[in-house]
Design an enzyme around this catalytic site. Structure first.
Site, PDB file in Angstrom:
ATOM      1  CE  LYS A 143      39.030  40.452  37.190  1.00 23.20           C
ATOM      2  NZ  LYS A 143      40.022  40.782  37.177  1.00 23.20           N
ATOM      3  CD  GLU A 229      32.065  37.437  34.814  1.00 18.09           C
ATOM      4  OE1 GLU A 229      32.407  36.537  36.144  1.00 18.09           O
ATOM      5  OE2 GLU A 229      33.023  37.576  33.893  1.00 18.09           O
ATOM      6  NE  ARG A 322      49.168  38.489  39.849  1.00 19.03           N
ATOM      7  CZ  ARG A 322      48.812  37.509  40.707  1.00 19.03           C
ATOM      8  NH1 ARG A 322      49.536  36.614  41.100  1.00 19.03           N
ATOM      9  NH2 ARG A 322      47.484  37.780  41.497  1.00 19.03           N
TER      10      ARG A 322
END
Length: 713
Positions: A143, A229, A322
């Protein structure tokens, strides 16, 4: 509405197209003839279905808990992996593929589907990995790294810290700089695991420790590395389905709104996203394609964004490298089979549709919604459940109603894996029609043997805020009172429950429930005592007595006695019950209405009665006679706290002899890789701890016993 056949299917059949095409723009096509499906459950069945249609031979994998599963028997060949964690053994899976001469491998979703090392091993061994390149997976799987790439590519990201300072004090300082509230999540995170919202500084360190512990359990080494975040107060979760081929082409197959969530995990997904203007919508598509191309992406992927409801701004959150659980929603609104697209792209073909053609299809085909049918109890904080599917009835499917399921009646949903039983997907000409179709389909969905979220999903479909499209990730908490409003059980439900039990019991039997009151051999009148099991019922736990008198063939009188209400009497009821060993179907003519009911007795819990009536599910318990308490030791059970689900004991927070107050943490348990704190329901003194740390327990197993005098206060 006219059915549109995909353009590439109109040209020629799949195997021939793969193996004989001489198009100059597709020079590297490798035919796929054999496939290993390295996953389980509904996705394994889903992949097998498309592969079979395309003439590809499949092999599935299974572990000991899945030995009798549907996916283990859906393919011509299946291979056992042993223990429950066998799906994570990448080296063994690659070895098995080589040993059996299998050419390609589809990882499904979950397990190894986003493991770049596994994808690389497949590439090294010459196995076609039906997914993105290992490097693209690694870039987007980290990430922190993905945020750097996105920022450089001009894709907006949420303000935050994604660096190597991982000390508690350093992360706290970064959180202060960002300003609370903040969101903590693992760099390897997904599905809400290892994620915590921290509203203020005082709770930061506790939440950090909890997030790290959960992340390590879910993702292994490295999972404890955290991102910090800015937490957006009113966020929407909007994601874009992208698809790229090996020739530099990339398209967006529309967006999905996945804002209705619990525990940071999705419940409902829909496409197109409601209340989204076309400018923002096309901008999202464009940024998602930019994100995919920035890492040289190939295959199916989902670029996830946070959209701020207050400003309309959106930010890149992460990319799932995916096929997503919710991919059927995109298939419904685009008229495509994305698994087939995966096979084609993996074999070297170009994308079957252009962006313009996809846009035209989305505008023509309306709206679609997917509901995840979970084994869980929404009324008790959405805690997971497991058990045998004693009774399972599903809605009729057609081109607008689809069910992707990995279980049938008689199967067991195990605590070893995620508790998703099935996915229900519907399509309508517009969003309002799709919602109505979804609610109607849910009315015809019946499950007994474990708790599910079906009744909760029905209430979601009736929510005015949801119907208006006023969604955000805090939707459930915001509308909690409405979604969990009180329920009043009508007397007809109790009558039908009693008639169902009456019909299932031989007239000459001696039962612990259904006390005989005379009238001939074995008695033609019986008395039943029920208690509601619905925590939303204000009368939960109160005894309701129902007497049934048989006056003739299929002719009955019934009497319902409830505390504080005058007895309700029903005379000359015409009822024709049809009973099997566990299920009774009833059609009863009440004075002003005909009522069709299914009554199910759980053979694993003979006290429990489930009633399906008027599209609603009601769960009751048959109250045993008072002499049962002493004989079976029920008094101590009543003075105890039980496991709400199958679990492992992580920690006992109290010791015998401790005096506790209501809300005190008693035991920390783990189930499906989630930690849950069991708190005291009362003030009292701990008499006994039933299990030590590390013990595994079944659902309803007693964990803590209180002193009896305290329990009766």
């Amino acid at each position: 509405m006219r059915s549109i056949k995909p353009r590439h299917l109109r040209r020629r059949a799949f195997p021939r197209y793969l193996s004989t095409s001489t198009s100059s723009i597709q020079p590297h096509i490798t035919p796929i003839t054999s496939l290993l499906i390295a996953n389980r459950g509904e996705i394994a069945l889903r992949i097998n279905k498309t592969a079979k249609r395309l003439g590809i031979k499949t092999t599935t994998l299974y572990t000991e808990p899945d030995a009798t599963s549907q996916h283990a028997s859906c393919s011509p060949q299946s291979i056992g992996l042993g223990a429950a964690n066998g799906y994570l053994d990448g080296e063994r899976i690659v070895k098995l593929a080589k040993q059996h001469g299998i050419q390609a491998l589809h990882p499904g979703y979950g397990f190894l589907s986003e493991n770049s090392a596994f994808a690389k091993r497949c590439e090294q061994e010459g196995i076609v990995f039906v997914g993105p390149p290992a490097q693209a997976m690694a870039d987007m799987g980290d990430k922190a790294r993905s945020k750097e790439i996105m920022t450089k590519a001009g894709v907006p990201c949420v303000p935050g810290y994604h660096g190597s300072d991982q000390g508690e004090a350093e992360l706290l300082n970064h959180a202060k700089e960002i300003k609370f509230p903040v969101l903590l999540k693992s760099v390897k995170g997904g599905g809400g695991k290892g994620m915590r919202i921290v509203m203020e500084e005082s709770e930061f360190l506790q939440q950090l420790k909890s997030a790290r512990a959960e992340a390590r359990a879910s993702f292994g080494a490295g999972g404890e590395v955290m991102l910090v975040e800015k937490y957006i107060i009113r966020p929407r979760h909007v994601e874009v389905q992208v698809f790229a081929d090996k020739h530099g082409n990339c398209v967006a197959l529309g967006e999905r709104d996945c804002s209705v969530q619990r525990r940071h995990q999705k419940i409902l997904e829909e496409s197109p996203a409601p209340d989204l203007d076309d400018v923002t919508r096309l901008d999202l598509w464009g940024k998602a394609r930019t994100a995919a191309l920035a890492v040289g992406y190939v295959g199916a992927g989902t670029v996830e964004f946070i959209l701020d409801k207050d400003t309309g701004d959106f930010y890149f959150m992460e990319m799932n490298t995916r096929l997503q659980v919710e991919h059927p929603v995109s298939e419904m609104v685009t008229g495509t089979d994305l698994v087939e697209w995966q096979f084609r792209v993996a074999a070297g073909e170009t994308l079957p549709l252009t962006q313009k053609e996809i846009l035209e299809r989305i505008r023509e085909r309306g709206a679609a919604i997917e509901a995840r049918i979970y084994a869980e109890n929404p009324e008790k904080g959405f805690i997971p459940d497991s058990g045998k599917l004693v009774h399972l009835k599903t809605p009729q499917t057609n081109e607008d109603i689809r069910i992707d399921a990995g279980f049938v009646q008689g199967d067991t949903v195990t605590e070893a894996y995620d508790g998703m039983i099935a996915k229900l997907i519907v399509r309508g000409k517009d969003r309002e029609t799709a919602i109505r179709k979804m609610e109607l389909a849910l009315h015809n969905y019946e499950v007994v043997g474990l708790s599910t979220n079906i009744e909760f999903l029905k209430r979601l479909c009736r929510s005015p805020a949801f119907i208006e499209g006023d969604v955000e990730t805090g939707f459930i908490e915001k509308w909690k009172e409405e979604l969990f409003d009180p329920v009043i059980i009508q007397p007809e439900v109790y009558v039908q429950a009693a008639l169902g039990v009456f019909a299932s019991q031989p007239t000459n039997s001696i039962e612990p429930h259904g006390e005989s009151l005379g009238f001939g051999s074995g008695g033609s009148e019986r008395k039943f005592s029920f208690k509601s099991l619905d925590v939303r019922d204000p009368k939960e736990g109160e005894t309701v007595e129902v007497s049934i008198s048989q006056k003739g063939n299929n002719l009955f009188d019934a009497r319902v006695i409830r505390k504080g209400i005058d007895p309700e009497v029903f005379e000359n009821l015409v009822s024709s019950p049809v009973a099997t060993s566990e299920t009774t179907s009833l059609v009863t003519f009440f004075p002003r209405t005909r009522v069709e009911t299914t009554v199910v007795q759980d053979p694993n819990n003979d006290n429990k009665i489930t009633i399906f009536q008027h599209g609603a599910k009601t769960e009751l318990s048959l109250a045993p006679p008072t002499w049962y308490e002493k004989a079976l030791g029920l008094k101590e059970v009543a003075a105890s706290v039980a496991a709400p689900m199958p679990c492992k004991i992580l920690k006992n927070e109290v010791k015998e002899g401790d005096r506790v107050t209501k809300g005190t943490p008693l035991v920390v348990i783990e189930s499906m890789k989630m930690e849950t704190v069991i708190r005291s329901p009362q003030d009292g003194v701990i008499k006994r701890l039933a299990h030590k740390e590390g013990d595994k327990c079944k659902a309803d197993t007693v964990l803590v016993v209180f002193e009896e005098d305290d329990a009766t206060q």
